[in-house]
Enzyme design. Structure first.
Site, PDB file in Angstrom:
ATOM      1  N   CYS A 222      -6.510   1.592   5.524  1.00  0.00           N
ATOM      2  CA  CYS A 222      -7.053   0.333   6.026  1.00  0.00           C
ATOM      3  C   CYS A 222      -6.480   0.038   7.419  1.00  0.00           C
ATOM      4  CB  CYS A 222      -6.722  -0.806   5.065  1.00  0.00           C
ATOM      5  SG  CYS A 222      -4.974  -1.256   5.059  1.00  0.00           S
TER       6      CYS A 222
ATOM      7  N   HIS B 292       0.836  -1.198   0.000  1.00  0.00           N
ATOM      8  CA  HIS B 292       0.000   0.000   0.000  1.00  0.00           C
ATOM      9  C   HIS B 292       0.872   1.249   0.000  1.00  0.00           C
ATOM     10  CE1 HIS B 292      -3.792  -2.070   1.819  1.00  0.00           C
ATOM     11  NE2 HIS B 292      -3.216  -2.805   0.880  1.00  0.00           N
TER      12      HIS B 292
ATOM     13  N   GLU C 264       0.644   3.946   1.711  1.00  0.00           N
ATOM     14  CA  GLU C 264       0.978   4.427   3.045  1.00  0.00           C
ATOM     15  C   GLU C 264       2.178   3.690   3.625  1.00  0.00           C
ATOM     16  OE1 GLU C 264      -1.976   3.372   1.830  1.00  0.00           O
ATOM     17  OE2 GLU C 264      -3.610   4.009   3.142  1.00  0.00           O
TER      18      GLU C 264
ATOM     19  N   CYS D 201      -2.617  -0.334   7.531  1.00  0.00           N
ATOM     20  CA  CYS D 201      -1.924   0.951   7.458  1.00  0.00           C
ATOM     21  C   CYS D 201      -2.105   1.752   8.737  1.00  0.00           C
ATOM     22  CB  CYS D 201      -2.402   1.725   6.237  1.00  0.00           C
ATOM     23  SG  CYS D 201      -1.935   0.920   4.684  1.00  0.00           S
TER      24      CYS D 201
END
Length: 168
Positions: free
Chosen positions: A76, A46, A48, A79
């Site tokens: 999410c 991801h 992040e 993260c």
């Protein structure tokens, strides 16, 4: 958010879900990335996570105290955990994610029990961030269909008889 949106667009062009993230501290960009789960065959790819990793390497410490994470989509649960461990100072995100968003959409009551808290500012340029995602998934479901962004960029004209026409 401008930089995060550019990274999100680049991720979308690579076939990744168009999410971008930037880590800042005292006006300096410490880390920036777009999603890369597909290309890297990595469920933790991801934006992040990648931006936090880059920032931590840059400062030589996994604690990013006082930093701000700016991301185009509500993070999410994975993260969120990384942000808590990194001890970020603030989160700024664009579009909400009612399905798996863990900040406002899913885990708001649970946030009060975490050992580290940070300020959260959601909905920043949410229309633009949401449109990017909507257009990406629309194009995947209906290849060749014009995006909503393309439709809004058309010019409305009136011909000699006063009939409105639309020109791309």
């Amino acid at each position: 958010m401008d930089r995060a949106l550019r990274l999100a667009r680049a991720a979308g062009r690579r076939g990744e879900i168009p999410v971008g993230a930037v880590v800042l501290r005292e006006g300096e960009i410490l880390g920036a990335a777009g999603n890369r789960s597909v290309a890297a065959h990595d469920p933790t790819g991801h934006a992040e996570i990648a931006a936090l990793r880059q920032a931590a390497r840059r400062v030589g410490n996994y604690r990013l105290t006082g930093s701000i994470l700016v991301v185009t989509l509500e993070p999410c649960l994975m993260c969120l955990g990384a942000m808590v461990h990194a001890r970020i100072g603030a989160l700024v995100y664009g579009a909400s994610d009612p399905k798996i968003g863990a900040v406002a959409s899913l885990a708001t009551p649970a946030l009060a029990n975490l050992n580290h808290r940070f300020s959260v500012h959601g909905g920043v340029r949410d229309g633009e961030c949401a449109a990017l995602l909507r257009d990406f998934f629309q194009a995947r479901r209906h290849p060749g269909a014009p995006s909503r962004a393309a439709a809004t960029n058309r010019t409305r004209m009136t011909n000699a008889r006063g009939v409105a026409t639309v020109r791309a």
